[in-house]
Design a protein around this motif. Sequence first.
Motif, short mmCIF file in Angstrom:
data_model
loop_
_atom_site.label_atom_id
_atom_site.label_comp_id
_atom_site.label_asym_id
_atom_site.label_seq_id
_atom_site.Cartn_x
_atom_site.Cartn_y
_atom_site.Cartn_z
N SER A 19 0.94 -1.32 0.01
CA SER A 19 -0.37 -0.05 -0.07
C SER A 19 0.77 1.47 -0.33
CB SER A 19 -0.91 0.15 1.41
OG SER A 19 -2.07 -1.11 1.52
N ARG A 21 0.74 5.76 -0.95
CA ARG A 21 0.18 7.42 -0.90
C ARG A 21 0.51 8.09 -2.28
NH1 ARG A 21 -3.50 8.92 3.23
NH2 ARG A 21 -2.84 7.22 4.07
N VAL A 26 -4.22 6.46 -0.34
CA VAL A 26 -3.70 5.36 -0.01
C VAL A 26 -4.28 4.04 -1.13
CG1 VAL A 26 -3.25 3.39 1.33
CG2 VAL A 26 -3.34 5.34 2.10
#
Length: 133
Positions: A19, A21, A26
């Motif tokens: 993950s 950003r 995200v």
Amino acid sequence: MCKIFISADPASYESRTRSVRLHGVVTSIRLENLHWAVLEEIARRDGMSVAQLAGKLYDELVTERGAVGNFSSFLRVCALRYENLIAQGLIPRDAAIPIRSLDARHVLDGEAQRPRAIGAGRAALPGDRRTLN
């Protein structure tokens, strides 16, 4: 020939999702472990995490191109280009030398000056009229 490729550690081509950003959102990116390892090396050279590198690449790609298509594929290409530029001697192998310290124009000019045979670097696509030897 194939033995060189098929003997790769299966863990290198297993996928892993991370993950990151991007512009405050995200998102998940799924790449093979070998691509993640190369991106980690690139990020480490400039004192960044892979998430920071991905964000920087995303932002610069949006600035340059206005849109991002398949970002995962873009990251795979970044990893391959990095290794290819090292193999050509256009980026130093020494990981202590930050990528940001390199003259991008010089690297790109050097890449453009490398002679390429017709068909070098990619397989023939449907409809290609070239003969690959």
